[in-house]
Design a protein around this motif. Sequence first.
Motif, PDB file in Angstrom:
ATOM      1  N   MET A   1       0.847  -1.196   0.000  1.00  0.00           N
ATOM      2  CA  MET A   1       0.000   0.000   0.000  1.00  0.00           C
ATOM      3  C   MET A   1       0.885   1.249   0.000  1.00  0.00           C
ATOM      4  SD  MET A   1      -2.998   1.440   0.100  1.00  0.00           S
ATOM      5  CE  MET A   1      -4.156   0.155   0.592  1.00  0.00           C
ATOM      6  N   LEU A   2       0.700   2.095  -0.973  1.00  0.00           N
ATOM      7  CA  LEU A   2       1.456   3.341  -1.063  1.00  0.00           C
ATOM      8  C   LEU A   2       0.831   4.384  -0.134  1.00  0.00           C
ATOM      9  CD1 LEU A   2       3.605   5.123  -2.478  1.00  0.00           C
ATOM     10  CD2 LEU A   2       1.878   5.646  -4.204  1.00  0.00           C
ATOM     11  N   ASN A   3       1.608   4.866   0.833  1.00  0.00           N
ATOM     12  CA  ASN A   3       1.066   5.918   1.692  1.00  0.00           C
ATOM     13  C   ASN A   3       2.036   7.051   1.965  1.00  0.00           C
ATOM     14  OD1 ASN A   3       2.792   4.895   3.642  1.00  0.00           O
ATOM     15  ND2 ASN A   3       1.175   3.966   4.869  1.00  0.00           N
ATOM     16  N   ALA A   4       3.148   7.124   1.199  1.00  0.00           N
ATOM     17  CA  ALA A   4       4.091   8.216   1.402  1.00  0.00           C
ATOM     18  C   ALA A   4       4.845   8.522   0.110  1.00  0.00           C
ATOM     19  CB  ALA A   4       5.076   7.870   2.512  1.00  0.00           C
ATOM     20  N   ALA A 211       1.534   4.047 -13.651  1.00  0.00           N
ATOM     21  CA  ALA A 211       1.284   2.608 -13.580  1.00  0.00           C
ATOM     22  C   ALA A 211       1.859   2.035 -12.283  1.00  0.00           C
ATOM     23  CB  ALA A 211       1.900   1.915 -14.795  1.00  0.00           C
ATOM     24  N   LEU A 212       3.040   2.531 -11.892  1.00  0.00           N
ATOM     25  CA  LEU A 212       3.651   2.088 -10.637  1.00  0.00           C
ATOM     26  C   LEU A 212       2.796   2.505  -9.446  1.00  0.00           C
ATOM     27  CD1 LEU A 212       6.040   0.962  -8.955  1.00  0.00           C
ATOM     28  CD2 LEU A 212       7.107   3.232  -9.166  1.00  0.00           C
ATOM     29  N   ILE A 213       2.303   3.732  -9.456  1.00  0.00           N
ATOM     30  CA  ILE A 213       1.445   4.205  -8.371  1.00  0.00           C
ATOM     31  C   ILE A 213       0.184   3.368  -8.271  1.00  0.00           C
ATOM     32  CG2 ILE A 213      -0.004   6.144  -7.640  1.00  0.00           C
ATOM     33  CD1 ILE A 213       2.224   7.998  -8.737  1.00  0.00           C
ATOM     34  N   ASP A 214      -0.434   3.077  -9.407  1.00  0.00           N
ATOM     35  CA  ASP A 214      -1.630   2.232  -9.404  1.00  0.00           C
ATOM     36  C   ASP A 214      -1.331   0.854  -8.844  1.00  0.00           C
ATOM     37  OD1 ASP A 214      -3.164   4.246 -10.472  1.00  0.00           O
ATOM     38  OD2 ASP A 214      -3.045   3.524 -12.535  1.00  0.00           O
ATOM     39  N   GLU A 215      -0.185   0.303  -9.218  1.00  0.00           N
ATOM     40  CA  GLU A 215       0.213  -1.028  -8.731  1.00  0.00           C
ATOM     41  C   GLU A 215       0.420  -1.017  -7.220  1.00  0.00           C
ATOM     42  OE1 GLU A 215       4.053  -4.025  -9.140  1.00  0.00           O
ATOM     43  OE2 GLU A 215       3.636  -2.594 -10.740  1.00  0.00           O
ATOM     44  N   MET A 216       1.073   0.032  -6.712  1.00  0.00           N
ATOM     45  CA  MET A 216       1.346   0.095  -5.278  1.00  0.00           C
ATOM     46  C   MET A 216       0.098   0.419  -4.468  1.00  0.00           C
ATOM     47  SD  MET A 216       5.099   1.932  -5.095  1.00  0.00           S
ATOM     48  CE  MET A 216       5.252   1.645  -3.316  1.00  0.00           C
ATOM     49  N   ARG A 217      -0.847   1.097  -5.078  1.00  0.00           N
ATOM     50  CA  ARG A 217      -2.095   1.376  -4.388  1.00  0.00           C
ATOM     51  C   ARG A 217      -2.992   0.144  -4.306  1.00  0.00           C
ATOM     52  NH1 ARG A 217      -2.853   5.115  -0.888  1.00  0.00           N
ATOM     53  NH2 ARG A 217      -5.064   5.352  -1.424  1.00  0.00           N
ATOM     54  N   GLY A 218      -2.681  -0.860  -5.138  1.00  0.00           N
ATOM     55  CA  GLY A 218      -3.453  -2.100  -5.107  1.00  0.00           C
ATOM     56  C   GLY A 218      -4.784  -1.955  -5.772  1.00  0.00           C
TER      57      GLY A 218
END
Length: 218
Positions: A1-4, A211-218
């Motif tokens: 999960m991207l949170n920072a 695309a990386l952000i979407d992947e990390m956001r799940g």
Amino acid sequence: MLNALLFDLDGTLTDTDTLHLQAFRHLLDEHGRTLSQAEFDAQVSGRANGELFAELFPQSDPDQQKALANRKEALFRDLSPVLEPMPGLLRLLEHAQTQAIGVCVVTNAPRDNAEHMLGAMGLGGHFEHVLVAEELARPKPDPLPYLTGLQRLNAAAGQALAFEDSVPGVTAASTAGIFTVGLATSLPAERLLAAGAQMVIEDFDDPRLWALIDEMRG
């Protein structure tokens, strides 16, 4: 999960290397010295002033070195009354706000410069924290500034992205265990990748970043 999201400032949020080079050349010209673009890229860009001015002016005492650094930074601020955010930055900051992703500046620049640059971009209130390395025990390339940023945002390294444009910055962020995205504003992609960047982009509109952000956001 991207949170920072953790951002370097010079050359990352805005392209300032040319202005810094002009300021350094002005200062050094006053002392009968020159600075080439190659020397700036290899020896100056991304470094904290304490160590850098001790090398540039080894015959001066620490107070004189600090005064010289302050003069150079004042010259830079005079050259940059208005600064343009890097393409895609405002979009990324808006996305972070809507998704409750913490944002932090992690810079080797002095506090006066950091506040000036954010104001010159119209971003004075957009970041939860502005970490200035000279206010910490060790600057980049040590990972401490990025580890401190993670602590301030209550995030683990695996939950974060870092954005950097210099070798010291990439080294610091990647050593802290953060997925580091290089901005090819001043250095070629090869140098950023060799320093530890895991992706290199031209600006924040790059589809690979989203695309990386979407992947990390799940």
